[in-house]
Design an enzyme around this catalytic site. Structure first.
Site, PDB file in Angstrom:
ATOM      1  N   LYS A  94       0.847  -1.199   0.000  1.00 28.37           N
ATOM      2  CA  LYS A  94       0.000   0.000   0.000  1.00 28.37           C
ATOM      3  C   LYS A  94       0.875   1.238   0.000  1.00 28.37           C
ATOM      4  O   LYS A  94       1.782   1.363   0.830  1.00 28.37           O
ATOM      5  CB  LYS A  94      -0.865  -0.006   1.281  1.00 28.37           C
ATOM      6  CG  LYS A  94      -1.840   1.139   1.338  1.00 28.37           C
ATOM      7  CD  LYS A  94      -3.080   0.848   0.534  1.00 28.37           C
ATOM      8  CE  LYS A  94      -3.902   2.076   0.199  1.00 28.37           C
ATOM      9  NZ  LYS A  94      -3.445   2.753  -1.050  1.00 28.37           N
ATOM     10  N   GLN A 115       7.155   4.193   4.144  1.00 27.33           N
ATOM     11  CA  GLN A 115       5.715   3.894   4.102  1.00 27.33           C
ATOM     12  C   GLN A 115       5.388   2.633   4.905  1.00 27.33           C
ATOM     13  O   GLN A 115       4.346   2.558   5.550  1.00 27.33           O
ATOM     14  CB  GLN A 115       5.281   3.716   2.639  1.00 27.33           C
ATOM     15  CG  GLN A 115       3.779   3.708   2.435  1.00 27.33           C
ATOM     16  CD  GLN A 115       3.183   5.099   2.297  1.00 27.33           C
ATOM     17  OE1 GLN A 115       3.784   5.960   1.671  1.00 27.33           O
ATOM     18  NE2 GLN A 115       2.022   5.317   2.875  1.00 27.33           N
ATOM     19  N   LYS A 118       5.147   3.845   8.403  1.00 32.01           N
ATOM     20  CA  LYS A 118       3.952   4.672   8.588  1.00 32.01           C
ATOM     21  C   LYS A 118       2.701   3.793   8.645  1.00 32.01           C
ATOM     22  O   LYS A 118       1.873   3.917   9.538  1.00 32.01           O
ATOM     23  CB  LYS A 118       3.826   5.660   7.417  1.00 32.01           C
ATOM     24  CG  LYS A 118       2.629   6.576   7.533  1.00 32.01           C
ATOM     25  CD  LYS A 118       2.287   7.287   6.225  1.00 32.01           C
ATOM     26  CE  LYS A 118       3.353   8.248   5.768  1.00 32.01           C
ATOM     27  NZ  LYS A 118       2.855   9.217   4.759  1.00 32.01           N
ATOM     28  N   LYS A 130       5.610   1.955  -2.776  1.00 32.89           N
ATOM     29  CA  LYS A 130       5.575   3.277  -3.409  1.00 32.89           C
ATOM     30  C   LYS A 130       5.885   3.064  -4.878  1.00 32.89           C
ATOM     31  O   LYS A 130       6.587   2.111  -5.234  1.00 32.89           O
ATOM     32  CB  LYS A 130       6.634   4.196  -2.779  1.00 32.89           C
ATOM     33  CG  LYS A 130       6.376   5.655  -2.997  1.00 32.89           C
ATOM     34  CD  LYS A 130       5.544   6.219  -1.863  1.00 32.89           C
ATOM     35  CE  LYS A 130       5.105   7.631  -2.123  1.00 32.89           C
ATOM     36  NZ  LYS A 130       4.386   8.159  -0.937  1.00 32.89           N
ATOM     37  N   GLY A 169      -2.756   7.949  -4.723  1.00 36.14           N
ATOM     38  CA  GLY A 169      -2.108   9.108  -5.324  1.00 36.14           C
ATOM     39  C   GLY A 169      -0.903   9.567  -4.520  1.00 36.14           C
ATOM     40  O   GLY A 169      -0.652   9.109  -3.405  1.00 36.14           O
ATOM     41  N   ASP A 170      -0.138  10.453  -5.108  1.00 35.44           N
ATOM     42  CA  ASP A 170       0.963  11.148  -4.437  1.00 35.44           C
ATOM     43  C   ASP A 170       1.226  12.357  -5.326  1.00 35.44           C
ATOM     44  O   ASP A 170       0.331  12.765  -6.088  1.00 35.44           O
ATOM     45  CB  ASP A 170       2.181  10.223  -4.299  1.00 35.44           C
ATOM     46  CG  ASP A 170       3.170  10.718  -3.249  1.00 35.44           C
ATOM     47  OD1 ASP A 170       2.910  10.529  -2.059  1.00 35.44           O
ATOM     48  OD2 ASP A 170       4.211  11.303  -3.621  1.00 35.44           O
ATOM     49  N   THR A 213      -5.613  13.672   5.285  1.00 33.15           N
ATOM     50  CA  THR A 213      -4.262  13.930   5.813  1.00 33.15           C
ATOM     51  C   THR A 213      -4.274  15.183   6.684  1.00 33.15           C
ATOM     52  O   THR A 213      -3.716  15.201   7.787  1.00 33.15           O
ATOM     53  CB  THR A 213      -3.248  14.069   4.664  1.00 33.15           C
ATOM     54  OG1 THR A 213      -3.398  12.951   3.794  1.00 33.15           O
ATOM     55  CG2 THR A 213      -1.827  14.114   5.172  1.00 33.15           C
ATOM     56  N   ASN A 244      -3.778  20.468  -0.773  1.00 36.05           N
ATOM     57  CA  ASN A 244      -4.777  19.649  -0.098  1.00 36.05           C
ATOM     58  C   ASN A 244      -4.537  19.524   1.410  1.00 36.05           C
ATOM     59  O   ASN A 244      -5.430  19.764   2.217  1.00 36.05           O
ATOM     60  CB  ASN A 244      -4.655  18.259  -0.746  1.00 36.05           C
ATOM     61  CG  ASN A 244      -5.931  17.512  -0.678  1.00 36.05           C
ATOM     62  OD1 ASN A 244      -6.985  18.124  -0.538  1.00 36.05           O
ATOM     63  ND2 ASN A 244      -5.844  16.205  -0.729  1.00 36.05           N
ATOM     64  N   SER A 379      -7.313   5.672   3.312  1.00 32.83           N
ATOM     65  CA  SER A 379      -7.188   4.694   2.225  1.00 32.83           C
ATOM     66  C   SER A 379      -7.543   3.304   2.736  1.00 32.83           C
ATOM     67  O   SER A 379      -8.227   2.535   2.056  1.00 32.83           O
ATOM     68  CB  SER A 379      -5.752   4.655   1.691  1.00 32.83           C
ATOM     69  OG  SER A 379      -5.541   5.667   0.749  1.00 32.83           O
TER      70      SER A 379
END
Ligand code: GLU
Length: 448
Positions: A94, A115, A118, A130, A169-170, A213, A244, A379
């Site tokens: 993920k 990630q 996290k 990623k 997304g990123d 976020t 955002n 997510s």
């Protein structure tokens, strides 16, 4: 070779070399976590024997591919694409997809490694990954973006799926791109399903994914202040960015009684000495081009070109713009201005020198892998809704997000308190708490 052949060859090789980076970014990411967790590893014979951190540092696999597409002028364009599937110990791979010209494999490997930690902190069943491409979507037409997305997904699709790997997304990949990528995956898989998150609502996205976020950052901040017997009410908060994360964080901070005194862009700072009003936030969210640099007088706002928000004497700093946006000078400005708390909305916004300066000055400072985990957490909730063919209300998503962020805070603070004997060291705490969950999974599943 003829001169012409030499020149042509040189250009081609220089081009390839410019896009080939060394492993420095990945090694830095591993080093910064290793400093906090290797003593934990050595203290546990099972963890040490399984060489947990070395194992986690190596991606399970790296998928590298070429993306060939045609631009509006009919010319062939060639980009590089990757997906780093770092670890699926805790759940499906993920993490986001980044389309940015500076994207290289070592950068993606460092982000995928982060990630994993996290995602472990969220407590949800999420592995880490990623991906992305060295494609620059800026200035590209909708048709070009669509053709690139189709070509990118044609390569990626066989490697992802709701139980296998779920990209999001990123940078450079937002709701529109995720809609295109989802459709392309569905065409490939002949299935409906949540193979990506951050999708538009009408094709299975979650309410509040866009806000997640920023809102999550403020829930985390609230818990961090409460742990110090403090609260957001009346505090002067400097925020950077105007995307955002920053705008949604600003709205939630304001709703909780904070005074948001700044937002920013590369060109400078919007300063609101008495705090942004809702009207001022709405105006900045809508303003485009140069009009954004001339706010109407009634909004109590000025734009100051070439400035950063960190010398505005905030009590709380929330960097929400980009990597390495706070350097050692900015850190000193925060310390001199009386800042007491910092929480990262962006990924890795502090330079190593800034981190060192802040640590020595007693500013309580939370790393992004804890404080900005709200995005990936929602997510996870989107995956849960897709798996159950359900749509949750905004209130339900927000309540779950608040619970997750408070639980992350408590986990990290507890680990951080035992690491620092007193005021929690949130950076160490986050790395150690995530490490323990991952190490346990390595051991329980058999070290190989
Ligand atoms: N790119 C975001 C992050 O860094 C979101 C990842 C996701 O939702 O999978 O956490």
């Amino acid at each position: 070779m003829t001169d012409r052949a030499t020149a042509l060859t040189r250009t081609l090789i220089d081009n390839l070399r410019a896009r080939t980076a060394d492993d420095a970014a990945w090694l830095d990411a591993v080093e910064s976590i290793a400093q906090d967790v290797l003593t934990v590893e050595k203290a546990d014979p099972d963890f040490a024997a399984a060489r947990v951190l070395e194992r986690l540092a190596e991606p399970d696999r790296v998928i590298a591919f070429r993306v060939t597409w045609r631009d509006d002028a009919g010319a062939v364009q060639i980009n590089r694409g990757w997906r780093v599937q770092q670890s699926n110990l805790l759940g499906p791979y993920k993490g986001g997809l980044r389309w940015h010209p500076d994207t290289t494999l070592p950068v993606l490997k460092s982000l995928a490694f982060e990630q994993v930690f996290k995602n472990a902190l969220t407590g949800l069943p999420l592995g880490g990954a990623k991906g992305g491409a060295d494609f620059d979507p800026r200035g590209r037409s909708p048709g070009e973006i669509e053709r690139f997305a189709m070509a990118f997904m044609a390569e990626l699709a066989p490697h992802i799926g709701p139980h296998r790997d779920v990209p999001a997304g990123d940078m450079g990949v937002g709701g529109r791109e995720l809609g295109l990528l989802s459709r392309a995956w569905m065409n490939h898989a002949h299935a409906w399903g949540g193979a990506l998150t951050g999708k538009p609502l009408c094709i299975g996205g979650s309410l509040l994914r866009a806000e997640a976020t920023g809102y999550g950052l403020i829930f985390f901040l609230g818990a961090m202040l409460a742990a110090s017997g403090d609260d957001i009410e009346g505090k002067r908060i400097a925020l950077s960015g105007r995307g955002n994360v920053a705008l949604h964080a600003a709205r939630k901070a304001r709703a909780m009684g904070g005074h948001v005194i700044s937002l920013s862009a590369r060109a400078g700072v919007w300063h609101a000495p008495d705090g942004f009003s809702d009207e001022a936030l709405d105006w900045l969210a809508e303003a485009t081009g140069d009009t954004a640099f001339s706010p109407p007088k009634r909004l109590g706002l000025s734009f100051q070109a070439g400035r950063k928000p960190w010398d505005l004497e905030p009590e709380i700093a929330l960097p929400c713009a980009t990597q390495n946006e706070i350097d050692a000078d900015d850190a000193r400005a925060l310390i001199d201005g009386g800042c007491r708390y910092l929480a990262e909305g962006a990924n890795m916004p502090l330079t190593p020198e800034a981190k060192a300066a802040l640590a020595g000055a007693g500013i309580i400072s939370a790393p992004g892998k804890a404080s900005n985990a709200g995005g990936v957490a929602v997510s996870g909730l989107e995956m849960r809704q897709n798996a159950g063919f359900a749509h949750w209300s905004a209130a339900r998503v927000e309540e779950k997000l608040r619970e997750i962020m408070c639980a992350i805070h408590d986990r990290v603070a507890e680990e951080g308190r035992s690491a620092a004997n007193g005021t929690p060291d949130y950076r160490k705490g986050a790395n150690r708490a995530a490490y323990r969950r991952l190490a346990q999974a390595v051991i329980e599943g058999g070290a190989l």
